[in-house]
Write an enzyme that holds these catalytic residues in place. Structure first.
Site, PDB file in Angstrom:
ATOM      1  N   LYS A 237      61.326  -8.564 -53.639  1.00  0.00           N
ATOM      2  CA  LYS A 237      60.681  -9.562 -52.779  1.00  0.00           C
ATOM      3  C   LYS A 237      59.196  -9.635 -53.060  1.00  0.00           C
ATOM      4  O   LYS A 237      58.577  -8.621 -53.363  1.00  0.00           O
ATOM      5  CB  LYS A 237      60.820  -9.120 -51.318  1.00  0.00           C
ATOM      6  CG  LYS A 237      62.166  -9.335 -50.740  1.00  0.00           C
ATOM      7  CD  LYS A 237      62.036  -9.308 -49.213  1.00  0.00           C
ATOM      8  CE  LYS A 237      63.356  -9.662 -48.590  1.00  0.00           C
ATOM      9  NZ  LYS A 237      64.307  -8.562 -48.690  1.00  0.00           N
TER      10      LYS A 237
ATOM     11  N   GLU B  35      74.315   0.879 -50.970  1.00  0.00           N
ATOM     12  CA  GLU B  35      73.396   1.643 -50.109  1.00  0.00           C
ATOM     13  C   GLU B  35      73.641   1.348 -48.631  1.00  0.00           C
ATOM     14  O   GLU B  35      74.300   0.360 -48.282  1.00  0.00           O
ATOM     15  CB  GLU B  35      71.935   1.333 -50.468  1.00  0.00           C
ATOM     16  CG  GLU B  35      71.556  -0.129 -50.289  1.00  0.00           C
ATOM     17  CD  GLU B  35      70.060  -0.341 -50.039  1.00  0.00           C
ATOM     18  OE1 GLU B  35      69.484   0.341 -49.172  1.00  0.00           O
ATOM     19  OE2 GLU B  35      69.481  -1.212 -50.708  1.00  0.00           O
TER      20      GLU B  35
HETATM   21  N1  PSU Z   1      64.112  -4.550 -50.065  1.00  0.00           N
HETATM   22  C1  PSU Z   1      64.959  -5.472 -49.570  1.00  0.00           C
HETATM   23  N2  PSU Z   1      65.942  -5.082 -48.709  1.00  0.00           N
HETATM   24  C2  PSU Z   1      66.084  -3.773 -48.330  1.00  0.00           C
HETATM   25  C3  PSU Z   1      65.181  -2.800 -48.879  1.00  0.00           C
HETATM   26  C4  PSU Z   1      64.225  -3.238 -49.746  1.00  0.00           C
HETATM   27  O1  PSU Z   1      64.835  -6.634 -49.900  1.00  0.00           O
HETATM   28  O2  PSU Z   1      66.982  -3.453 -47.529  1.00  0.00           O
HETATM   29  C5  PSU Z   1      65.357  -1.358 -48.525  1.00  0.00           C
HETATM   30  C6  PSU Z   1      66.118  -0.619 -49.635  1.00  0.00           C
HETATM   31  O3  PSU Z   1      66.915   0.390 -49.053  1.00  0.00           O
HETATM   32  C7  PSU Z   1      64.989   0.014 -50.448  1.00  0.00           C
HETATM   33  C8  PSU Z   1      64.030   0.376 -49.343  1.00  0.00           C
HETATM   34  O4  PSU Z   1      65.385   1.137 -51.192  1.00  0.00           O
HETATM   35  O5  PSU Z   1      64.079  -0.716 -48.446  1.00  0.00           O
HETATM   36  C9  PSU Z   1      62.623   0.618 -49.861  1.00  0.00           C
HETATM   37  O6  PSU Z   1      61.851   1.170 -48.846  1.00  0.00           O
HETATM   38  P1  PSU Z   1      60.390   1.735 -49.199  1.00  0.00           P
HETATM   39  O7  PSU Z   1      59.599   0.514 -49.583  1.00  0.00           O
HETATM   40  O8  PSU Z   1      59.913   2.372 -47.936  1.00  0.00           O
HETATM   41  O9  PSU Z   1      60.576   2.704 -50.325  1.00  0.00           O
END
Ligand code: PSU
Ligand code: MN
Length: 308
Positions: free
Chosen positions: A163, A29
């Site tokens: 996390k 990603e």
């Molecule tokens: N969690 C992490 N590192 C990240 C992300 C999440 O530990 O870089 C990023 C990923 O791209 C994940 C996104 O898909 O954040 C999720 O964002 P949201 O909670 O807004 O869906």
């Protein structure tokens, strides 16, 4: 490939050749590059991870949208551009068509990367952590679109769990409801990103890449919708102290609350805050776990290409 899709999808030659020959390819990603880690460590890590996947005998395909094109496989220049810019859009499922229509740029989250990987025919994807059900979701309904995507798009996501900025029990419940296999790799516990253990049971477990590839292959045979979460604990040598991380995360959450951060900004905000509060130590752990996931994803992808 149908020509309407074709006009939006640009597959790097190395990736296209591997896919045409049924060889192992691992998707990566770009939100983790643009919004998940600070420059220049983000770009260094992205390159290192690609190198690891190659050394394991698979082809890396980092995914992003550039000038309205879905790029499957990025050159060094594009990686650098995404890593340096501080105004790149964060694209999840809902954002993707508009950014493409506007011929703009964007970094793909887990959800959007899964969509693009599936369109290109890639079924294994390595990252750090997935999005999930946020703490307090019973009030603000903040549930990452990553979870819905895992239920409908057939891509296996190798991560280090999630996390604990998230509500991990609710995240696992959501995945259970939506029928997403969550497989602990060489563990019976669902790992919590910086820490190897969360105290929560992993619903399924596997002890080698073959077993995971075999499950993905059966999902395909049965025509299942949806992918899988392969939860690979951070290497022991880089795991962080749980009590310290609990404290750091509580502080980060309180500060997001005080500043009124909401919506798609919250995850990047918390990630940045955690790096700041640990004076960069969490970043080193983050980098190591991503590399560790890249190795496993490459091995699974190789096993899978031998099966199908
Ligand atoms: N969690 C992490 N590192 C990240 C992300 C999440 O530990 O870089 C990023 C990923 O791209 C994940 C996104 O898909 O954040 C999720 O964002 P949201 O909670 O807004 O869906
Ligand atoms: Mn959200």
């Amino acid at each position: 490939m149908n020509s309407k899709l074709n006009k939006h999808l640009v597959i790097a030659p190395e990736v296209a050749t591997a896919l045409a020959h049924g060889q192992a390819v691992v998707a990566l990603e770009s939100t983790i590059i643009a919004h998940g880690m600070p420059y220049p460590k983000n770009v260094e890590t992205a390159r290192e991870v690609e190198g690891i996947i190659r050394r394991e005998g698979a082809v890396p395909a980092t995914i992003a949208v550039l000038d309205g094109e879905i790029r499957i496989g990025l050159d060094d220049e594009s990686l650098e551009k995404l890593g340096r810019a501080d105004d790149v859009a964060k694209l999840s499922r809902r954002d993707l068509p508009m950014i493409i229509a506007q011929k703009a740029d964007g970094a793909t989250t887990v959800a959007a990367t899964m969509i693009c990987a599936a369109l290109a025919g890639i079924s294994v994807f390595a990252t750090g952590g997935i999005g999930g059900v946020h703490r307090g979701a019973e009030n603000d309904f903040d549930i990452s679109a990553d979870l819905e995507e895992l239920a409908k798009t057939p891509v296996a996501v190798v991560c280090a769990g999630a996390k604990s900025i998230l509500d991990l029990p609710k995240t696992l419940e959501f995945l259970e409801t939506r029928g997403v296999p969550v497989i602990g790799y060489k563990t019976k516990q669902f790992p919590a990103f910086y820490c190897r253990e969360s105290g929560l049971e992993a619903p399924l477990s596997a002890n080698n890449p073959e077993a995971i590839a075999a499950m993905i292959s059966v999902q395909n045979d049965l025509g299942y919708q949806g992918g899988a979460v392969v939860a690979n604990p951070i290497p022991e040598s880089h795991a962080m102290d749980k009590a310290e991380m609990d404290q750091v995360i509580a502080t980060a959450l309180a500060s997001a609350d005080a500043e009124g951060v909401i919506g798609k900004a919250i995850t990047p905000y918390l990630l940045g805050k955690i790096v700041e509060l640990t004076e960069g130590r969490s970043l080193e752990s983050n980098i190591e776990l991503v590399k560790n996931n890249a190795v496993l994803a490459a091995k699974i992808s190789k096993e899978l290409s031998a099966l199908v």
